[in-house]
Design an enzyme around this catalytic site. Sequence first.
Site, PDB file in Angstrom:
ATOM      1  N   GLU A  13       1.321   3.912  -5.487  1.00 27.81           N
ATOM      2  CA  GLU A  13       1.694   3.310  -6.768  1.00 27.81           C
ATOM      3  C   GLU A  13       1.985   4.352  -7.847  1.00 27.81           C
ATOM      4  OE1 GLU A  13      -0.442  -1.054  -6.428  1.00 27.81           O
ATOM      5  OE2 GLU A  13      -1.704   0.636  -6.987  1.00 27.81           O
ATOM      6  N   ASP A 197       3.755  -9.374  -1.539  1.00 27.51           N
ATOM      7  CA  ASP A 197       3.389 -10.379  -0.530  1.00 27.51           C
ATOM      8  C   ASP A 197       3.064 -11.694  -1.232  1.00 27.51           C
ATOM      9  OD1 ASP A 197       0.795  -8.458  -1.016  1.00 27.51           O
ATOM     10  OD2 ASP A 197       0.235 -10.575  -0.905  1.00 27.51           O
TER      11      ASP A 197
END
Length: 234
Positions: A13, A197
Amino acid sequence: MLKIAIMGAMPEEIEPLLEYFKGYRVTNYAKNKYYEIEHKGCSIVVAYSKIGKVNSTLTTTTLIERFGCNKLLFSGVAGAVNSELKIGDLVVASKLAQHDLDISAFGHPYGYVPEGSVFEEADSELIELSKEVAKEKGFELKEGVIATGDQFVCDVVRKEWIAKTFKADALEMEGASVAVTCNALGVPFFILRSISDAADMDASFSFDEFLKSSAKISADFIVSMVERIIDNFK
Ligand code: 3QA
């Protein structure tokens, strides 16, 4: 003096951020690495906390108390709760709650503890700024509620419970703890997540497939925001 913290939870990230800002000085502290950057005469500290509410609280506190950061931007990925959100879509947290905080046995609402509140509000000025940046760059941004807990949600029943209980749009494992910490210490914060997701039975596969690409989408947006914040400051 403006000192901006940019935080993620996982190495993936923050990697695009370190790549963008290039030169940095690394400080090891509390079993973590802090990347200090000078950019256009402004100080930036980048760090990933490791996963979960405890780790993200420690890193947030360190960024503020030890490094003196006075604005905090979080970049990362999230599971979608709102079915309108697709892989790669960007969600900005308007407010955040801890979905796994539960003293309901005493009649309290989920996510609540005495002297706290179910929802922690994000900084409205940073949200406004993100809307301006989105407009300028032609990005689509959705503002919504983010639910945080110490679990990777991959179950539709749990997801629906979180959706119903908190009216959440997305879920992850760090946002609300960052929010509690920043609000307690009086530091304006902004939490951005790109969907990796749908927090359902396929979530772990989808997460593995889209972690990098979604993390990059989020980080790119954060970079545009940081540039804008620095330009506005001058
Ligand atoms: C969890 C990461 C944690 O920092 C929260 C990803 C995306 N989808 C989620 C979901 N439920 C909860 N959170 C999320 N982040 C991933 S653990 C995998 C570690 O693998 C947001 C998030 N459905 C490391 C290699 O083994």
